[in-house]
Design a protein around this motif. Structure first.
Motif, PDB file in Angstrom:
ATOM      1  N   LYS A  53       0.214  13.628  -6.172  1.00 24.70           N
ATOM      2  CA  LYS A  53      -0.621  12.468  -5.834  1.00 24.70           C
ATOM      3  C   LYS A  53      -0.261  11.947  -4.433  1.00 24.70           C
ATOM      4  O   LYS A  53      -1.135  11.691  -3.611  1.00 24.70           O
ATOM      5  CB  LYS A  53      -0.421  11.375  -6.880  1.00 24.70           C
ATOM      6  CG  LYS A  53      -1.298  10.154  -6.672  1.00 24.70           C
ATOM      7  CD  LYS A  53      -1.130   9.144  -7.809  1.00 24.70           C
ATOM      8  CE  LYS A  53      -2.021   7.920  -7.611  1.00 24.70           C
ATOM      9  NZ  LYS A  53      -1.751   7.202  -6.361  1.00 24.70           N
ATOM     10  N   ALA A  54       1.033  11.807  -4.179  1.00 19.06           N
ATOM     11  CA  ALA A  54       1.471  11.318  -2.862  1.00 19.06           C
ATOM     12  C   ALA A  54       1.021  12.284  -1.766  1.00 19.06           C
ATOM     13  O   ALA A  54       0.602  11.875  -0.687  1.00 19.06           O
ATOM     14  CB  ALA A  54       2.995  11.154  -2.840  1.00 19.06           C
TER      15      ALA A  54
ATOM     16  N   LYS B 289       0.833  -1.213   0.000  1.00 16.17           N
ATOM     17  CA  LYS B 289       0.000   0.000   0.000  1.00 16.17           C
ATOM     18  C   LYS B 289       0.865   1.261   0.000  1.00 16.17           C
ATOM     19  O   LYS B 289       0.518   2.266  -0.623  1.00 16.17           O
ATOM     20  CB  LYS B 289      -0.903  -0.030   1.238  1.00 16.17           C
ATOM     21  CG  LYS B 289      -1.878   1.131   1.336  1.00 16.17           C
ATOM     22  CD  LYS B 289      -2.996   0.832   2.337  1.00 16.17           C
ATOM     23  CE  LYS B 289      -3.976   2.004   2.447  1.00 16.17           C
ATOM     24  NZ  LYS B 289      -3.558   3.025   3.372  1.00 16.17           N
TER      25      LYS B 289
ATOM     26  N   ARG C 209      -1.630  14.309  -1.863  1.00 16.02           N
ATOM     27  CA  ARG C 209      -3.090  14.181  -1.706  1.00 16.02           C
ATOM     28  C   ARG C 209      -3.461  12.893  -0.996  1.00 16.02           C
ATOM     29  O   ARG C 209      -4.392  12.840  -0.196  1.00 16.02           O
ATOM     30  CB  ARG C 209      -3.765  14.185  -3.080  1.00 16.02           C
ATOM     31  CG  ARG C 209      -4.057  15.556  -3.648  1.00 16.02           C
ATOM     32  CD  ARG C 209      -5.085  15.460  -4.776  1.00 16.02           C
ATOM     33  NE  ARG C 209      -4.733  14.438  -5.757  1.00 16.02           N
ATOM     34  CZ  ARG C 209      -3.993  14.644  -6.840  1.00 16.02           C
ATOM     35  NH1 ARG C 209      -3.528  15.844  -7.089  1.00 16.02           N
ATOM     36  NH2 ARG C 209      -3.730  13.673  -7.678  1.00 16.02           N
ATOM     37  N   ASP C 210      -2.732  11.814  -1.304  1.00 17.95           N
ATOM     38  CA  ASP C 210      -3.048  10.512  -0.718  1.00 17.95           C
ATOM     39  C   ASP C 210      -2.604  10.403   0.735  1.00 17.95           C
ATOM     40  O   ASP C 210      -2.759   9.343   1.352  1.00 17.95           O
ATOM     41  CB  ASP C 210      -2.380   9.384  -1.529  1.00 17.95           C
ATOM     42  CG  ASP C 210      -2.993   9.247  -2.919  1.00 17.95           C
ATOM     43  OD1 ASP C 210      -4.038   9.893  -3.163  1.00 17.95           O
ATOM     44  OD2 ASP C 210      -2.439   8.508  -3.741  1.00 17.95           O
TER      45      ASP C 210
ATOM     46  N   GLY D 156       0.495  10.501   1.828  1.00 22.86           N
ATOM     47  CA  GLY D 156       1.770   9.805   1.975  1.00 22.86           C
ATOM     48  C   GLY D 156       2.829  10.664   2.646  1.00 22.86           C
ATOM     49  O   GLY D 156       3.953  10.227   2.835  1.00 22.86           O
TER      50      GLY D 156
END
Lengths: 264, 264
Positions: free
Chosen positions: B256-257, B36, B259-260, B262
């Motif tokens: 993206k990282a 994940k 927003r996710d 991470g």
């Protein structure tokens, strides 16, 4: 690693306000904080005040020198402004900055020579800023040639290959890194420096981007930076990067910074 | 950037305990968390169990494959162990690792060829580990020669130039960085990888040291790493470093990282 503390810059709203209200205490607090945090030079900039830059810069120099023995980095694109304020510096300052633009170069170089200053030189002309690795190295080469021809030792020259926001162009930052490595290899003894903050413009978590770029640049040979040394995350990355590239024998500086609470 | 998730390693006390008590749930939780978090391969290692390594490694492979479709990185210095477990892999795995030691190299290369695996190759012989830049690049060159001569494509080879603790030697890490750059330039198409954690042994704030080295290595060309992808500080440094070196067009992966979630 030569650290130039960037916080006293009139492009920051709080600094502009302090200048306008003659708040010497605020400016002095900024100067002392940066000196304490590890700055080797304290940058002073009043460039936002068109027509009154010289007056305000003189005031900045006075108030900063009242509280610190650190040398200044006198920051203006205008040779006339530099000429006006330079005699006030109690300790030989750094000049920030020359470019290949003839008016700026020819106006400032005699001052650099006369006062024995270190000088930051940007990879740009009057009309263009170096983007590709080749352009950066070529302009660096021209700067080295002109500056040393005037009698300035290579050791006094700090070349800034320029960075651009990653958010508008993800290609050119690698050019900056490659240029740093090539400049340091081609002109042994010269320094490279960089203003960082541009790079993260428009991105979330700007401090992460700034410190990551700083580590990458140190890994390619950067030996000076124009930064906010009071940013602990940035400062710990800098100290750690120097250790990782073998510039901190026996980890002495890293361990000292850790003990002194310089880490987040 | 190929990320090899390092957490399922019997040198970690919790993993050794889970193996001994047949706690498949614990191992599976580690596998899923790493998948994940961004791992491309899940490393499995049972090397602490001398004489029982093959049995335990087989069990690890079974339980991990039950919960993830990610390929494995089968981690053993022993060709016999690799040979025993390799047929169980449902997806072509990576093998971790060969060296220039003849027994290990000649024992494993035919397996790599037969199964079409990617393979990690360490810059060491049976009796010495590469320390200087020259030694690392020389051993890398020998590994490239031997591995490609056996029919393995260069693209399947991941060279690990080795790192040592900074606390005992502040010189050799720069050699690792220089070797990464030289290997990537001399053998276009080959990969470099690195286990990081050694580097910070004996120092305070190990995670800071690990992530700073990772950024420096990526700045010199590293394109794979054996890491703990669930370490958010490390992972955000990795993503940011890839953006800084131009490997993240339009900052898509960085954003993206972010927003996710991470990022720390």
């Amino acid at each position: 690693m030569i650290i130039i503390g960037e916080r006293i810059n009139s492009s920051r709203e709080q600094i502009a306000q302090a200048i306008l209200s003659n708040d010497a205490g605020f400016i002095q607090k900024e100067a002392k904080a940066q000196a304490k945090a590890g700055a080797n030079y304290i940058d002073v900039n009043a460039g936002s005040f068109v027509g009154e830059e010289a007056k305000h810069l003189r005031w900045l120099i006075e108030v900063v020198q009242d509280v610190t023995d650190h040398p200044l980095c006198i920051d203006s694109p205008d040779p006339e402004v530099i000429k006006f304020v330079l005699p006030m510096a109690k300790i030989t300052p750094m000049i920030n900055s020359i470019t290949l633009e003839p008016y700026r170069l020819e106006g400032m170089l005699p001052l650099v020579v006369e006062h024995g200053c270190n000088v930051i030189a940007l990879c740009q002309t009057g009309s263009s800023m170096a983007k590709t690795t080749e352009e950066k190295v070529k302009m660096a080469s021209q700067l080295v040639e002109k500056v040393t021809a005037s009698g300035v030792p290579l050791d006094d020259l700090y070349i800034d290959p320029l960075v651009y926001p990653l958010s508008t162009d993800t290609e050119t930052t690698l050019c900056t890194l490659e240029a740093i490595e090539q400049i340091m290899k081609q002109f042994p003894g010269v320094h490279t420096t960089c203003g960082l903050t541009n790079i993260s413009y428009g991105l979330p978590n700007r401090r992460l981007v700034n410190r990551t770029f700083l580590v990458a640049a140190i890994a390619r040979g950067l030996d000076s930076a124009i930064i906010d040394p009071t940013d602990k995350g940035l400062y710990e990355s800098l100290k750690t990067a120097l250790m990782v590239v073998g510039k901190d024998k026996f980890c002495v500086e890293y361990l000292k910074a850790f003990r002194d609470g310089g880490f987040e």
